[in-house]
Design a protein around this motif. Structure first.
Motif, PDB file in Angstrom:
ATOM      1  N   VAL A  28       0.867  -1.180   0.000  1.00  0.00           N
ATOM      2  CA  VAL A  28       0.000   0.000   0.000  1.00  0.00           C
ATOM      3  C   VAL A  28       0.902   1.227   0.000  1.00  0.00           C
ATOM      4  O   VAL A  28       1.765   1.371   0.877  1.00  0.00           O
ATOM      5  N   TYR A  29       0.711   2.100  -0.974  1.00  0.00           N
ATOM      6  CA  TYR A  29       1.570   3.270  -1.136  1.00  0.00           C
ATOM      7  C   TYR A  29       0.729   4.545  -1.136  1.00  0.00           C
ATOM      8  O   TYR A  29      -0.423   4.537  -1.584  1.00  0.00           O
ATOM      9  N   ILE A  43       3.311   3.064 -10.470  1.00  0.00           N
ATOM     10  CA  ILE A  43       3.350   2.135  -9.332  1.00  0.00           C
ATOM     11  C   ILE A  43       2.464   0.921  -9.612  1.00  0.00           C
ATOM     12  O   ILE A  43       2.874  -0.229  -9.415  1.00  0.00           O
ATOM     13  N   ILE A  44       1.249   1.183 -10.065  1.00  0.00           N
ATOM     14  CA  ILE A  44       0.306   0.091 -10.335  1.00  0.00           C
ATOM     15  C   ILE A  44       0.836  -0.819 -11.439  1.00  0.00           C
ATOM     16  O   ILE A  44       0.785  -2.052 -11.339  1.00  0.00           O
ATOM     17  N   SER A  51      -0.647  -3.918  -6.197  1.00  0.00           N
ATOM     18  CA  SER A  51      -0.557  -2.912  -5.141  1.00  0.00           C
ATOM     19  C   SER A  51      -1.776  -2.002  -5.163  1.00  0.00           C
ATOM     20  O   SER A  51      -2.612  -2.053  -6.077  1.00  0.00           O
ATOM     21  N   SER A  52      -1.860  -1.158  -4.155  1.00  0.00           N
ATOM     22  CA  SER A  52      -2.895  -0.120  -4.124  1.00  0.00           C
ATOM     23  C   SER A  52      -2.240   1.205  -3.766  1.00  0.00           C
ATOM     24  O   SER A  52      -1.239   1.239  -3.035  1.00  0.00           O
ATOM     25  N   VAL A  53      -2.806   2.281  -4.295  1.00  0.00           N
ATOM     26  CA  VAL A  53      -2.252   3.617  -4.075  1.00  0.00           C
ATOM     27  C   VAL A  53      -3.338   4.538  -3.528  1.00  0.00           C
ATOM     28  O   VAL A  53      -4.459   4.572  -4.040  1.00  0.00           O
ATOM     29  N   ILE A  54      -2.983   5.250  -2.488  1.00  0.00           N
ATOM     30  CA  ILE A  54      -3.837   6.307  -1.946  1.00  0.00           C
ATOM     31  C   ILE A  54      -3.282   7.618  -2.483  1.00  0.00           C
ATOM     32  O   ILE A  54      -2.153   8.003  -2.168  1.00  0.00           O
ATOM     33  N   GLY A  55      -4.035   8.286  -3.351  1.00  0.00           N
ATOM     34  CA  GLY A  55      -3.568   9.498  -4.009  1.00  0.00           C
ATOM     35  C   GLY A  55      -4.166  10.745  -3.389  1.00  0.00           C
ATOM     36  O   GLY A  55      -5.388  10.835  -3.230  1.00  0.00           O
TER      37      GLY A  55
END
Length: 298
Positions: A28-29, A43-44, A51-55
């Motif tokens: 998780v990034y 990233i994905i 993975s997952s990204v919190i933007g």
């Protein structure tokens, strides 16, 4: 109505950022400065969508643009219109205590520079704005017209690196008030600088003043420092923080923040800042001043 905008932001140092940031494919990034989503997409893709990204982005207009561009990978991303200073509030709302990495791509975005009416650029005549957060009550015009001459000189000296001419520029601005547009400000700067000084500079003679005002309006350096100092608490062991900066004040702020946590919570991975390759600078001139620093949670 969306603003007129005909360009697209090209993310800087993507390969280098991913090299330092990614420690696990199913991680998780947090992309603290989402922009148009270039780093988030990278990233994905680099993790084969595991993975997952919190933007995060404080600029609602930029966030809306990113949302459209990332629609095809929306299952892997969660987007929030918030300052990255408040990343902990977002994580709390998601029930997440720790993540595997934070990425900060600092400075001003292409959209903010090029979208009509944002008032960040000396290249087009627009109202002086420079707010990244459009809910911010303070615009660049407020700083230019309400601050004392002494305060303006201090800002130019400290945030614009105008070591020799900060007082002259501040005096010229004060004499020409009210100043409401970018071109009016450019003329005030022009009149304060000797011709030989204007021509000697490698970059446009107004660059330093515009940078100083932008930093003041958005409280940028304090936000960077405060964010970096609390990031380690939210990193898994071995998790990493990567920061890309575009001028010496940003780089120094990152360097000092990392040093404060060195040996206590962080291991610094970059003894010296990483710079873009010659080929990247040739293809994307906006990368020329970029520097990357990275650290790992102990």
């Amino acid at each position: 109505m969306p603003r007129e905008y005909h360009e697209s932001h090209r993310s800087v140092m993507v390969h280098e950022a991913l090299h330092y940031l990614l420690t696990r494919d199913d991680g998780v990034y947090v992309d603290c400065t989402l922009g148009e989503g270039g780093h988030t997409r990278a990233i994905i893709e680099a993790t084969s969508a595991k993975s997952s990204v919190i933007g995060l982005d404080v600029d609602a207009e930029v966030l809306a643009l990113a949302e459209r561009k990332l629609r095809d990978i929306q299952e892997n991303v969660s987007l929030f219109n918030v300052s990255y200073l408040n990343f902990d509030v977002v994580l709390g709302s998601l029930g997440i205590s720790k993540v595997d990495g934070f990425l900060l791509d600092l400075g001003v975005s292409t959209y903010q520079l090029k979208a009509k009416g944002r008032g960040f650029s000396y290249e087009v005549d627009e109202p002086l704005d420079m707010r990244m957060n459009l809910d911010n009550p303070v615009k660049a015009a407020d700083v230019v017209n309400r601050y004392s001459e002494q305060e303006l000189a201090r800002i130019l000296f400290e945030y614009g690196d105008e070591k020799r001419f900060s007082r002259r520029i501040a005096r010229s601005i004060a004499k020409r008030r009210p100043i409401q547009t970018t071109f009016e400000l450019v003329e005030a700067i022009r009149s304060a600088l000797p011709p030989e000084e204007r021509h000697r500079r490698k970059r446009h003679f107004a660059t330093r003043t515009f940078q100083a005002l932008r930093i003041e309006v958005n409280n940028e350096l304090e936000v960077i420092k405060s964010t970096l100092l609390k990031i380690p608490e939210y990193l898994n062991p071995g998790g990493r923080v990567v920061a890309i900066t575009f001028h010496s004040l940003e780089d120094r702020t990152v360097k000092v923040a990392f040093r404060e946590k060195k040996g206590i919570e962080l291991k610094i991975l970059t003894k010296k800042p990483i710079i873009p390759s010659d080929s990247e600078v040739k293809e994307n001139p906006r990368a020329r001043s970029a520097k990357l620093r990275a650290a790992e949670r102990i």
